[in-house]
Scaffold this motif. Structure first.
Motif: not given
Length: 372
Positions: A61-82
């Protein structure tokens, strides 16, 4: 004549056939998204368009977000993006990200995300949406990259050709910083019930500016939206902007049930941040010991207290965002012990099977050792 030697189906035919009614994207079955396009929106804002590895539809539904697993400097960083794209166009999903100086996630996306690259993702989720509510007179107020959920709402309304009365107010530093400016102008000129008000702090180097100048104030809000009390408000932007709009709405007498807000930093919303310790709190708390191996800290956490809340009370700052088990930002590995976890979709079942937990919605049922 085409000159083709064979009579079999072309790649076009196969893709078109699969696109007619592809299955819904299921992150529990295949959580990989493939970047299909990158668009430069402004000098420091890019849009990233994703699809599944095989044809699929995204339901959100419009307004929701997803969470991405980003491979940064050898670790996984989770970030939410609308999600910025229209919910009525289910075959692609897009996020629009502003490069933040020193921000590891936004800079990684801007510097490394290219068409063809894959990322793991969960979602969509979130309850900042007009879906499920009666269609009414709307007022969107956004600032900076906070425009993205409201743009998803506006695009969806336009794609569905719904009758609407939408006043879209967007604040930016300068005219050159207005995200989606050309598209918004087209919507406002189309006679579709959309009115637009751009507000810039300064005119920048572009010369005369025909829009509003300065910061949003109660007199300016009344001038832009004289029927403010008749509208449902949807607000998103940096924390200071959100706080200012919230105060203006309260002062103007807006019905709280008609006021809705979201933020990229979910813990900035009232009631979502883990409580800070106060002078009246006891120095010790009965409960279980929780050892964090990377930080070298050990705290005490009661059986009815989320681990993230106990850590914050002890002065230990851990990565977190929604504090509701939705986004996955506080995902951590449980090395020993047991927890009771009640999450909202921010963690996959196979991750739970591998020993991962969400600190914001996990309570200890024994002494714990956590890799964090």
């Amino acid at each position: 004549m085409s000159g083709r030697a064979d009579s079999g189906p072309s790649d076009w035919d196969a893709e078109l056939s699969a696109a007619v009614e592809p299955p819904l994207w299921d992150p529990d079955r295949d959580d990989r998204l493939v970047c299909r396009a990158v668009r430069q929106e402004t000098h420091d804002v890019k849009t990233f368009v994703f699809s599944g590895r095989s044809p699929c539809r995204f339901r959100f539904t419009p307004g929701q977000f997803i969470t991405l697993d980003l491979p940064i400097d050898g670790a996984t960083v989770n970030r939410c993006y609308t999600i910025a794209s229209s919910a009525a166009r289910p075959h692609r999903i897009a996020i629009t990200v502003k490069r933040v100086p020193g921000g590891p996630a936004s800079n990684w996306l801007h510097d490394h995300m290219v068409p063809g690259r894959e990322l793991r993702a969960t979602g969509p989720m979130g309850d900042f949406t007009p879906a499920g509510r009666p269609l009414s007179k709307l007022l969107f107020l956004s600032a900076g990259s906070g425009i993205t959920p409201l743009m998803s709402m506006a695009r969806t309304l336009d794609d569905l050709a719904l009758e609407r009365d939408l006043l879209f107010v967007h604040a930016a530093r300068t005219p050159a910083d207005i995200i989606f400016r050309a598209e918004l102008d087209v919507l406002a000129r189309g006679g579709t019930g959309v009115r637009l008000a751009h507000l810039c702090e300064t005119t920048g180097a572009d010369g005369p500016w025909p829009g509003y100048t300065g910061r949003l104030s109660p007199p300016m809000l009344r001038l832009i939206a004289p029927d403010l009390l008749d509208r449902d408000l949807y607000v998103c932007g940096p924390a200071p902007f959100m706080a200012a709009v919230r105060a203006m709405a309260l002062e103007a007498g807006v019905d709280p049930s008609r006021y809705h807000e979201e933020s990229f930093s979910f813990e900035d919303l009232p009631g979502n941040a883990p409580p800070a310790p106060t002078e009246t709190e006891p120095a010790t708390v009965s409960g279980f010991t929780v050892e964090f191996t990377k930080s070298g800290r050990t705290i005490t956490c009661g059986p009815d207290t989320p681990i993230l809340t106990a850590a914050a009370a002890a002065g230990l700052r851990l990565p977190s965002s929604c504090s509701r088990g939705l986004c996955g930002t506080c995902k951590s590995r449980l090395l020993s012990g047991q927890v009771a976890m009640s999450h909202g979709g921010g963690i996959r079942q196979r991750e739970i099977d591998q020993g991962l937990i969400l600190l914001c919605c996990s309570r200890p049922v024994s002494d714990l050792v956590i890799e964090r």
